[in-house]
Design a protein around this motif. Structure first.
Motif, short mmCIF file in Angstrom:
data_model
loop_
_atom_site.label_atom_id
_atom_site.label_comp_id
_atom_site.label_asym_id
_atom_site.label_seq_id
_atom_site.Cartn_x
_atom_site.Cartn_y
_atom_site.Cartn_z
N ASN A 1 0.58 -0.59 -0.28
CA ASN A 1 -0.19 -0.06 0.29
C ASN A 1 1.35 0.92 0.02
OD1 ASN A 1 -2.14 1.87 -0.11
ND2 ASN A 1 -1.69 2.05 2.07
N ALA A 2 2.09 1.26 0.91
CA ALA A 2 2.80 2.48 0.78
C ALA A 2 3.20 2.20 -0.76
CB ALA A 2 3.93 2.63 1.79
N SER A 3 3.88 2.18 -1.29
CA SER A 3 4.01 1.57 -2.46
C SER A 3 3.58 2.07 -3.55
CB SER A 3 5.44 -0.08 -2.75
OG SER A 3 5.46 0.38 -4.12
N THR A 4 1.93 1.78 -3.44
CA THR A 4 0.85 2.17 -3.90
C THR A 4 1.30 3.72 -3.93
OG1 THR A 4 0.24 0.13 -3.99
CG2 THR A 4 -1.29 1.63 -5.10
N ARG A 5 0.57 4.06 -3.08
CA ARG A 5 0.92 5.57 -2.15
C ARG A 5 1.44 6.46 -3.31
NH1 ARG A 5 -3.22 6.71 0.98
NH2 ARG A 5 -2.85 8.61 2.17
N ASP A 6 3.16 5.83 -2.98
CA ASP A 6 3.81 6.66 -3.37
C ASP A 6 4.09 6.60 -4.63
OD1 ASP A 6 5.42 5.07 -4.21
OD2 ASP A 6 6.48 4.23 -1.98
N SER A 7 3.76 5.59 -5.37
CA SER A 7 3.58 6.15 -6.95
C SER A 7 2.53 6.69 -7.45
CB SER A 7 3.34 4.57 -6.89
OG SER A 7 4.84 3.52 -7.15
N ARG A 8 1.54 6.71 -6.77
CA ARG A 8 0.20 7.64 -7.06
C ARG A 8 0.97 8.51 -7.15
NH1 ARG A 8 -2.62 8.89 -11.21
NH2 ARG A 8 -5.18 9.53 -10.49
N PHE A 9 1.41 8.97 -5.92
CA PHE A 9 1.69 10.59 -5.36
C PHE A 9 3.08 11.15 -6.56
CE2 PHE A 9 4.05 13.79 -3.01
CZ PHE A 9 2.78 14.37 -2.74
N ALA A 10 3.13 10.14 -6.85
CA ALA A 10 4.42 10.71 -8.14
C ALA A 10 3.72 10.89 -9.44
CB ALA A 10 6.10 9.64 -8.12
N GLN A 11 2.34 10.60 -9.72
CA GLN A 11 1.74 10.48 -10.61
C GLN A 11 0.72 11.49 -11.25
OE1 GLN A 11 -0.26 6.77 -10.82
NE2 GLN A 11 1.38 5.98 -12.40
N LEU A 12 0.79 11.82 -9.13
CA LEU A 12 -0.40 13.29 -9.21
C LEU A 12 0.77 14.73 -9.49
CD1 LEU A 12 -2.75 11.81 -6.63
CD2 LEU A 12 -3.07 12.34 -8.93
N ILE A 13 1.35 14.29 -8.63
CA ILE A 13 3.11 15.77 -9.36
C ILE A 13 2.91 16.44 -10.64
CG2 ILE A 13 5.26 16.22 -8.80
CD1 ILE A 13 3.77 16.26 -6.06
N GLY A 14 3.02 14.84 -11.71
CA GLY A 14 3.16 14.93 -12.45
C GLY A 14 1.71 15.48 -13.61
#
Length: 155
Positions: free
Chosen positions: A4-17
């Protein structure tokens, strides 16, 4: 790291983009022009914006400053979207002590300190202030010998 943490951080990076791309559109700036001005390849910069891999903080800051965007606003908008999509992580969610914690705190045998991991800092501070007798371990004052003696004297 949990999935879940890995999914959250990946999604956060996508949202920054995505937030940066929205800012490019609002300011009518192409991401290719930004890549060129920052000295990055267009394809590499595009991968960063798509979080494959995620954009380094230095590139994020340089991008924001180049296009006149507040990096805090970009981060805040991305985090707001993340919490809307995935909720707040358990350890950051505002919580109040449950009945078991309240019972522990008011128990006659107050030698047990309740688990305060879900409490806010203010709730923890208030509990400690109200139960100082439970927190009588020597504070660090730079006197290592005294601290060692206090530690050895503990039951």
């Amino acid at each position: 790291m949990s999935k879940n943490a890995s999914t959250r951080d990946s999604r956060f990076a996508q949202l920054i983009g995505l937030e940066l791309k929205a800012e490019f559109a609002r300011k009518e700036i192409s991401q290719g022009d930004v890549a060129d001005k920052l000295g990055h390849s267009r394809s590499g910069y595009s991968r960063w914006l798509n979080a494959k891999p995620s954009m380094p903080l230095e590139a994020f800051l340089n991008t924001c400053e180049l296009i006149g965007a507040d990096p805090r606003a970009i981060m805040d908008a991305a985090y707001e979207r993340l919490t809307q999509e995935m909720g707040r992580p358990r350890d950051l969610s505002p919580t109040t002590p449950d009945d078991a914690d309240v019972a522990l705190a008011s128990a006659v045998d107050d030698s047990m300190v309740p688990d305060m991991s879900g409490w806010s800092a203010d709730e923890q501070a208030a509990y400690v202030a109200a139960h100082l007798d439970q927190f009588d371990i020597a504070a660090k004052k730079g006197d290592l010998e005294r601290e060692q003696t206090e530690y050895e004297d503990l039951p």
